[in-house]
Design an enzyme around this catalytic site. Structure first.
Site, PDB file in Angstrom:
ATOM      1  N   LYS A  62      -1.798  20.299  32.206  1.00  0.00           N
ATOM      2  CA  LYS A  62      -0.647  21.218  32.105  1.00  0.00           C
ATOM      3  C   LYS A  62      -0.546  21.820  30.700  1.00  0.00           C
ATOM      4  O   LYS A  62      -1.140  21.324  29.761  1.00  0.00           O
ATOM      5  CB  LYS A  62       0.637  20.494  32.504  1.00  0.00           C
ATOM      6  CG  LYS A  62       0.536  19.750  33.840  1.00  0.00           C
ATOM      7  CD  LYS A  62       0.255  20.680  35.010  1.00  0.00           C
ATOM      8  CE  LYS A  62      -0.341  19.957  36.205  1.00  0.00           C
ATOM      9  NZ  LYS A  62       0.540  19.592  37.267  1.00  0.00           N
TER      10      LYS A  62
HETATM   11  C1  LIG Z   1       0.805  18.724  38.458  1.00  0.00           C
HETATM   12  C2  LIG Z   1       1.823  19.073  39.442  1.00  0.00           C
HETATM   13  C3  LIG Z   1       2.707  18.116  39.987  1.00  0.00           C
HETATM   14  C4  LIG Z   1       2.548  16.646  39.779  1.00  0.00           C
HETATM   15  O1  LIG Z   1       2.629  16.221  38.498  1.00  0.00           O
HETATM   16  P1  LIG Z   1       1.988  14.841  38.033  1.00  0.00           P
HETATM   17  O2  LIG Z   1       2.450  14.733  36.624  1.00  0.00           O
HETATM   18  O3  LIG Z   1       0.513  14.947  38.178  1.00  0.00           O
HETATM   19  O4  LIG Z   1       2.554  13.762  38.891  1.00  0.00           O
HETATM   20  C5  LIG Z   1       3.716  18.554  40.808  1.00  0.00           C
HETATM   21  N1  LIG Z   1       3.858  19.858  41.121  1.00  0.00           N
HETATM   22  C6  LIG Z   1       3.000  20.788  40.660  1.00  0.00           C
HETATM   23  C7  LIG Z   1       3.229  22.217  41.051  1.00  0.00           C
HETATM   24  C8  LIG Z   1       1.959  20.435  39.823  1.00  0.00           C
HETATM   25  O5  LIG Z   1       1.125  21.380  39.387  1.00  0.00           O
END
Ligand SMILES: *Cc1c(COP(=O)(O)O)cnc(C)c1O
Length: 427
Positions: free
Chosen positions: A202
């Site tokens: 992210k």
């Molecule tokens: C990455 C992601 C998640 C989940 O996040 P994690 O930290 O991996 O549990 C949820 N929603 C979206 C849209 C994502 O891109």
């Protein structure tokens, strides 16, 4: 036909290394080491005389977004769980979820015992479609989950009006859009509750991590307790004692972030706007020259998205202009030619994604199986996108224009190659 392309063993166009992600800065290292020696490694460790790094980060992130409150969690997935529980979503409820997103959006809903109702996406923005959502609302709908996917945002004007009219709360999953703005307001601050992931890929990351943000103090108080086994921060902490008190007003779980993760987030937040700016400038240049490649464009954006951010850069192909190659072949060739590691077509829609199958869960009761079966939902726009879109990792956007020139050269080369193969095939 002699072929010097990388995907057939030739040497790739790209020879230089790409920017790396995550970015390991000296400042982050210092903060990490300081946390290591501080005597406090987590929220549920004793107070040392100054606010935890976790509280320093959540205050900074709330200020950044323009919201009253932020509660950190250990993952984006647990942030979704906490958001759903704050809103009282549980067995018997339905939550409307886009059919094109990461699986956690749906599995968080089944995790609290509710039913995800998968709806289709807008064919241009690839974000959840407001008309499809209206058609999916029932008396059991407890929340609508918006996902701001890749480089775009759900149409917040329409969803805010819909929420206002129906009273159904909006969960804004901003895990792919840190810092994007809709009509001048940061995403996460517009819906009833905003959710973020800070997982390694992210735009703001601590390896794993997440956050729930909102303007409602009672929601935030519940979120704080839900993620810390029913405890919340006290106003007058004493050194050597926990700065949490046991409330017992909710059934919580432990979804706390460590101080090391908070240290990384404090530093990363300081870089976010500058990095978003670099990515934005590079994509503007790339987009201005995509016509020279032909048959390719950026994922669409609704007009309210005025400060676009670029998570994985999502490119849409007009497949009729790429010979007989399918999207998986094209994505793989792009990754090989650019030496960018795996470049892939976008995720498979959730009605046939092998990672989302609630029927495999021992918790799914026999009488719920039909209602929970993802295959019962039709997602034609998501399916069309899966067949014609791929993403480039955002680290490829952190360099300069010469990197964008390489991307353009690779795309043009692959298209030429695909078209010449198609021409040979016709002879
Ligand atoms: C990455 C992601 C998640 C989940 O996040 P994690 O930290 O991996 O549990 C949820 N929603 C979206 C849209 C994502 O891109």
């Amino acid at each position: 036909m002699a072929d010097a392309s990388a995907w057939n063993g030739g040497s790739p166009i790209r020879q230089k290394p790409w920017p790396t992600w995550p970015v390991a800065t000296a400042e982050a290292e210092q903060l990490l080491v300081a946390a290591f020696h501080s005597g406090r490694w987590t929220v549920s460790g004793a107070y040392t005389g100054r606010p935890s790094l976790e509280q320093q980060f959540t205050k900074a992130f709330a200020d950044y977004l323009g919201v009253r409150r932020c509660v950190a969690t250990c993952h984006g997935s647990s942030a979704l769980t906490v958001a759903l529980e704050v809103l009282g979503v549980g067995p018997g409820s339905e939550v409307i979820v886009p059919g094109l997103t990461w699986v956690a959006c749906a599995s968080a809903v089944t995790g609290v015992g509710a039913t995800p109702i998968l709806v289709d996406v807008d064919p241009e923005t690839l974000c959840i479609d407001s008309e499809a959502v209206e058609g999916a609302i029932t008396e059991r709908t407890a929340a609508i989950m918006l996902v701001h996917l890749f480089c775009s945002l759900a149409d917040l004007d329409r969803f805010l009006a819909l929420s206002e009219r129906t009273g159904i709360p909006l969960i804004e999953d901003c895990s792919q859009a840190h810092g994007a703005t809709w009509r001048g307001r940061k995403v996460g601050s517009l819906g009833t509750i905003g959710v973020f992931s800070f997982q390694q890929t992210k735009l703001l990351t601590s390896g794993e991590g997440g956050a729930v943000v909102c303007n409602d103090d009672s929601f935030a108080d519940r979120a704080e307790q839900l993620r810390a086994d029913g405890r919340r921060f006290i106003a007058q902490p004493r050194i050597g004692h926990l700065d949490l008190e046991e409330v017992g007003a909710v059934q919580g779980r432990n979804y706390c972030l460590t101080e090391f993760q908070a240290a990384l987030l404090i530093e990363g937040l300081g870089r976010l706007d500058a990095e978003n700016g670099i990515r934005r400038e590079n994509v503007a240049y790339l987009a201005s020259r995509l016509d020279e490649v032909g048959g390719i464009r950026l994922q669409g954006a609704a007009p309210g998205l005025n400060e676009r951010t670029f998570y994985h850069l999502c490119l849409r192909l007009d497949m009729a202009q790429w010979g007989s190659w399918n999207i998986d072949q094209i994505a793989e060739a792009v990754g090989t030619e650019l030496q960018l590691g795996a470049v892939e077509a976008i995720d498979t829609p959730l009605n046939r994604n092998i990672l989302y199958n609630p029927l495999l869960s021992p918790r799914t009761a026999a009488h719920e199986r039909d209602h929970l079966d993802p295959r019962r939902f039709a997602l034609p726009a998501a399916e069309a996108a899966r067949a014609s879109a791929f993403t480039l990792p955002h680290r490829a956007l952190l360099g300069d224009r010469s990197d964008m020139d390489d991307i353009l050269a690779v795309l043009a080369k692959i298209r030429r190659h695909a078209l010449s193969q198609a021409a040979c095939g016709r002879l």
